[in-house]
Scaffold this active site. Structure first.
Site, PDB file in Angstrom:
ATOM      1  N   CYS A 132      -4.811  -4.754  -7.302  1.00 39.18           N
ATOM      2  CA  CYS A 132      -4.576  -4.939  -5.871  1.00 39.18           C
ATOM      3  C   CYS A 132      -5.743  -5.666  -5.211  1.00 39.18           C
ATOM      4  CB  CYS A 132      -4.340  -3.597  -5.184  1.00 39.18           C
ATOM      5  SG  CYS A 132      -3.979  -3.800  -3.421  1.00 39.18           S
ATOM      6  N   CYS A 135      -6.859  -4.269  -1.693  1.00 39.11           N
ATOM      7  CA  CYS A 135      -7.678  -3.045  -1.773  1.00 39.11           C
ATOM      8  C   CYS A 135      -9.070  -3.362  -2.315  1.00 39.11           C
ATOM      9  CB  CYS A 135      -6.985  -1.991  -2.629  1.00 39.11           C
ATOM     10  SG  CYS A 135      -5.467  -1.341  -1.862  1.00 39.11           S
TER      11      CYS A 135
END
Length: 182
Positions: A132, A135
């Site tokens: 991700c 993130c």
């Protein structure tokens, strides 16, 4: 011999580099033992490899507080949830999803009982394993605000990369059931 050392002995010869990288990281003194084993534990949990999780948690119990172990587990689980959600929001072509609130409970992030930079470092380590980018950026930015150096952040990601490679190597080194039947 520690559980991680025993697990290291199970890394097949084809993954000698993986074994050497793990050994190097275990000797690394960049982080306190609690921070180091929190990285190892959160990363191991992110791989989903039960043998690796058990080995790391066994060793972590000797150097981490119970609060820290719970925080590493909580971080790995809530970050996994966020990784899926924010990776979706980032990859979907419809921009509307980026503006919608996730409506996912994640109170543990603000109430870990731990030093914020430790928890953020553990959370960062989980995010590249789960792929991700949003993130990764968010945790890296928070860590920089917390005063964590680029070198420490890179080392944390090296821990995550090495733990992931250990999980793959020990999984790939299992005997093939069709070959075992003879």
């Amino acid at each position: 011999m520690s559980s991680i050392e025993q697990l290291s002995d199970r890394i097949p010869d084809f993954a000698k580099d993986v074994r050497l990288n793990l050994s190097t990281l275990m000797a690394d003194e960049t982080f306190s033992p609690q921070r180091k084993y929190g990285l190892l534990l959160a990363s191991a949990i992110a791989t989903g490899n039960a043998a690796l999780i058990d080995a790391v948690e066994s060793d972590a119990c000797a150097v981490m507080t119970s609060t820290a172990i719970v925080a590493a587990k909580a971080g790995a689980s809530v970050v996994a949830m966020n990784n899926v959600y924010y990776r979706f929001a980032h990859l979907v072509s419809n921009p509307q999803y980026k503006t919608m609130p996730p409506r996912l409970r994640m109170n543990v992030i603000g109430n870990t009982g731990m030093d914020r930079s430790d928890f953020e470092l553990w959370s960062l380590a989980v995010s590249p394993i789960n792929g991700c980018g949003a993130c990764i950026d968010a945790h890296e930015k928070t860590l920089r605000v917390e005063g964590v150096s680029s070198e420490a952040i890179q080392t944390a990601v090296r821990f995550a990369a090495s733990v992931q490679s250990v999980a793959i190597a020990i999984g790939a080194g299992r005997p093939n059931p069709s070959q075992a039947r003879g």
